[in-house]
Write a protein that holds these residues in place. Structure first.
Motif, PDB file in Angstrom:
ATOM      1  N   ASP A 290      10.508   8.733  40.791  1.00  0.00           N
ATOM      2  CA  ASP A 290      10.043  10.107  41.060  1.00  0.00           C
ATOM      3  C   ASP A 290       9.923  10.350  42.566  1.00  0.00           C
ATOM      4  O   ASP A 290      10.283  11.419  43.079  1.00  0.00           O
ATOM      5  CB  ASP A 290       8.696  10.345  40.377  1.00  0.00           C
ATOM      6  CG  ASP A 290       8.822  10.393  38.853  1.00  0.00           C
ATOM      7  OD1 ASP A 290       9.966  10.593  38.376  1.00  0.00           O
ATOM      8  OD2 ASP A 290       7.790  10.247  38.161  1.00  0.00           O
TER       9      ASP A 290
ATOM     10  N   LYS B 133       8.946   4.157  37.356  1.00  0.00           N
ATOM     11  CA  LYS B 133       9.012   5.621  37.218  1.00  0.00           C
ATOM     12  C   LYS B 133       8.443   6.314  38.447  1.00  0.00           C
ATOM     13  O   LYS B 133       8.988   7.311  38.943  1.00  0.00           O
ATOM     14  CB  LYS B 133       8.272   6.048  35.963  1.00  0.00           C
ATOM     15  CG  LYS B 133       8.342   7.563  35.703  1.00  0.00           C
ATOM     16  CD  LYS B 133       7.614   7.895  34.423  1.00  0.00           C
ATOM     17  CE  LYS B 133       7.727   9.400  34.125  1.00  0.00           C
ATOM     18  NZ  LYS B 133       7.249  10.232  35.214  1.00  0.00           N
ATOM     19  N   ASN B 134       7.318   5.786  38.953  1.00  0.00           N
ATOM     20  CA  ASN B 134       6.716   6.382  40.143  1.00  0.00           C
ATOM     21  C   ASN B 134       7.662   6.312  41.343  1.00  0.00           C
ATOM     22  O   ASN B 134       7.795   7.256  42.123  1.00  0.00           O
ATOM     23  CB  ASN B 134       5.395   5.686  40.480  1.00  0.00           C
ATOM     24  CG  ASN B 134       4.308   6.002  39.454  1.00  0.00           C
ATOM     25  OD1 ASN B 134       4.357   7.047  38.788  1.00  0.00           O
ATOM     26  ND2 ASN B 134       3.316   5.121  39.318  1.00  0.00           N
TER      27      ASN B 134
ATOM     28  N   GLN C 154       4.434  -3.332  44.714  1.00  0.00           N
ATOM     29  CA  GLN C 154       4.390  -3.044  43.277  1.00  0.00           C
ATOM     30  C   GLN C 154       5.181  -4.093  42.484  1.00  0.00           C
ATOM     31  O   GLN C 154       6.075  -4.755  43.030  1.00  0.00           O
ATOM     32  CB  GLN C 154       4.954  -1.642  42.994  1.00  0.00           C
ATOM     33  CG  GLN C 154       4.142  -0.529  43.614  1.00  0.00           C
ATOM     34  CD  GLN C 154       2.722  -0.459  43.066  1.00  0.00           C
ATOM     35  OE1 GLN C 154       2.482  -0.758  41.864  1.00  0.00           O
ATOM     36  NE2 GLN C 154       1.764  -0.106  43.919  1.00  0.00           N
TER      37      GLN C 154
ATOM     38  N   ASN D 290       7.115  -3.455  35.850  1.00  0.00           N
ATOM     39  CA  ASN D 290       6.267  -2.446  35.217  1.00  0.00           C
ATOM     40  C   ASN D 290       7.034  -1.124  35.235  1.00  0.00           C
ATOM     41  O   ASN D 290       7.370  -0.592  36.291  1.00  0.00           O
ATOM     42  CB  ASN D 290       4.957  -2.320  36.000  1.00  0.00           C
ATOM     43  CG  ASN D 290       3.953  -1.431  35.254  1.00  0.00           C
ATOM     44  OD1 ASN D 290       4.331  -0.439  34.647  1.00  0.00           O
ATOM     45  ND2 ASN D 290       2.678  -1.799  35.323  1.00  0.00           N
ATOM     46  N   GLN D 291       7.296  -0.587  34.056  1.00  0.00           N
ATOM     47  CA  GLN D 291       8.088   0.639  33.937  1.00  0.00           C
ATOM     48  C   GLN D 291       7.383   1.832  34.559  1.00  0.00           C
ATOM     49  O   GLN D 291       8.040   2.744  35.100  1.00  0.00           O
ATOM     50  CB  GLN D 291       8.404   0.916  32.450  1.00  0.00           C
ATOM     51  CG  GLN D 291       9.346  -0.111  31.831  1.00  0.00           C
ATOM     52  CD  GLN D 291      10.676  -0.139  32.546  1.00  0.00           C
ATOM     53  OE1 GLN D 291      11.263   0.900  32.829  1.00  0.00           O
ATOM     54  NE2 GLN D 291      11.162  -1.369  32.835  1.00  0.00           N
ATOM     55  N   ASP D 292       6.082   1.854  34.498  1.00  0.00           N
ATOM     56  CA  ASP D 292       5.362   2.971  35.121  1.00  0.00           C
ATOM     57  C   ASP D 292       5.567   2.955  36.639  1.00  0.00           C
ATOM     58  O   ASP D 292       5.722   4.009  37.275  1.00  0.00           O
ATOM     59  CB  ASP D 292       3.865   2.876  34.792  1.00  0.00           C
ATOM     60  CG  ASP D 292       3.591   3.160  33.312  1.00  0.00           C
ATOM     61  OD1 ASP D 292       4.438   3.878  32.707  1.00  0.00           O
ATOM     62  OD2 ASP D 292       2.567   2.711  32.807  1.00  0.00           O
ATOM     63  N   VAL D 293       5.529   1.724  37.184  1.00  0.00           N
ATOM     64  CA  VAL D 293       5.754   1.598  38.623  1.00  0.00           C
ATOM     65  C   VAL D 293       7.156   2.076  38.972  1.00  0.00           C
ATOM     66  O   VAL D 293       7.373   2.818  39.930  1.00  0.00           O
ATOM     67  CB  VAL D 293       5.547   0.134  39.072  1.00  0.00           C
ATOM     68  CG1 VAL D 293       5.982  -0.045  40.528  1.00  0.00           C
ATOM     69  CG2 VAL D 293       4.089  -0.245  38.918  1.00  0.00           C
TER      70      VAL D 293
END
Length: 357
Positions: free
Chosen positions: A232, A228-229, A219, A223-226
């Motif tokens: 989590d 976050k995943n 990843q 990338n902030q979404d990455v």
């Protein structure tokens, strides 16, 4: 008339000669025994002294009466002794029979009841002692296994705590990433590898951390979404680790309860085994005392039997000797009585003045 007188004289002469011959024979018979000789001396002395014949007759008759009384007393005493002998023989034979019965019955009780009972009780004691030994082996093994399980639990908790700390480090590292450098990314990946190493043996956690490593390897961390995943996923992993720690801690607590209950059960069983041994030992002691008592009784009755047998043999031998004495004495009295009667007949004859011993 002269013929009649002549015949009468011849008859008198013949009778006198016959009487003389008879007296000679009686005298000869009397002289054969010591007692007879003594009577002949008495007759001779009386004849020489010129004493009345009736006195001599009375003396000999008194002697005959004494002999008859002594013979009668001898017969009576021997009959009394015979009755005593017969009664004693019956009594001793009964005593011997009773002793034999006691010995046989006692030995039968020992062989068929007490000896088997003692062996059975001893076998039970040995078996229960074996159960006790197995119980203590199980007790020691249970303690050893529990210690090993507790050590494994502590090691596992330590590993999981280390994994939790590593996750916290990873989360802190991710929180500091805004524009991550390659070095920071490598550091994060190494942290995940460290977590994998710590929980590699935990099958439930291994797939989750492996997925995180794959995710972090492929990843873009800018990338902030990455991010976050990944955060989590790490939080989920951390929660799973915490849940496992809680599960293991709860299981450890239950294992301790079960272990203590098992040890208590073993202690109860051991105590019950000891009570059984104590009761059996009391029975064994009582049985041994009974065996000792009956053995002593058997030996005493065997000794009694031997003593009664010896007494019976002695009594029979003694009675046989007394019978010989009685027979000899009776024969002697009978001979003396016959001699006395012959002496009386001699004294009562017409003339004994020529008697010489």
């Amino acid at each position: 008339m002269k013929s009649i007188i002549l015949i009468a004289l011849i008859a008198v002469a013949f009778t006198a000669r016959v009487q003389e011959r008879n007296m000679a024979k009686v005298q000869a018979d009397l002289a054969k025994s010591t007692y007879g000789k003594a009577l002949l001396h008495l007759v001779e002395l009386h004849s020489m002294a010129g004493g009345p014949v009736q006195e001599l007759i009375d003396a000999i008759e008194e002697l005959i009466n004494d002999l008859e009384e002594e013979l009668e007393e001898l017969e009576f005493n021997f009959q009394v002794r015979t009755n005593e002998h017969n009664a004693l023989v019956v009594s001793l034979e009964q005593d011997i029979q009773d002793a034999v019965i006691d010995v046989n019955n006692t030995q039968d009780t020992l062989d068929n009841l007490l000896y088997p009972r003692r062996a059975q009780i001893q076998s039970k004691i040995d078996s229960v002692i074996g159960y006790q030994e197995d119980n203590r082996k199980n007790y020691d093994e249970a303690i050893l296994v529990r210690e090993q399980e507790h050590e494994a639990f502590e090691a596992q908790i330590a590993e999981l705590n280390d994994a939790t700390a590593s996750v916290d480090d990873a989360l802190a590292l991710l929180a500091s990433l805004t524009n991550p450098s390659l070095l920071q990314i490598r550091r994060f990946q190494n942290t995940l590898k460290n977590i994998e190493n710590k929980i590699r043996s935990r099958s439930r956690m291994a797939p989750m951390i492996k997925a995180l490593i794959n995710l972090a390897s492929n990843q873009n961390f800018s990338n902030q979404d990455v991010l976050k995943n990944i955060v989590d996923a790490l939080n989920e992993f951390r929660n799973a680790v915490v849940d496992q720690i809680n599960d293991l801690t709860a299981q450890e607590a239950q294992d301790v309860i079960d272990h203590e209950a098992y040890l208590e059960q073993l202690d109860d069983e051991y105590s019950e085994f000891q009570r059984q041994i104590n009761r059996a030992t009391v029975d064994l002691t009582a049985t041994n005392e009974k065996i000792d008592s009956m053995t002593e009784f058997r030996d005493q009755r065997a000794a009694d039997q031997k003593q009664y047998t010896a007494e019976l043999e002695l009594e029979n031998n003694t009675y046989a000797e007394e019978t010989d004495i009685y027979t000899n004495t009776k024969n002697e009295f009978t001979r003396e009585l016959g001699v006395s009667e012959q002496a009386l007949a001699l004294v009562q004859s017409v003339d004994f003045s020529n008697i010489k011993v």
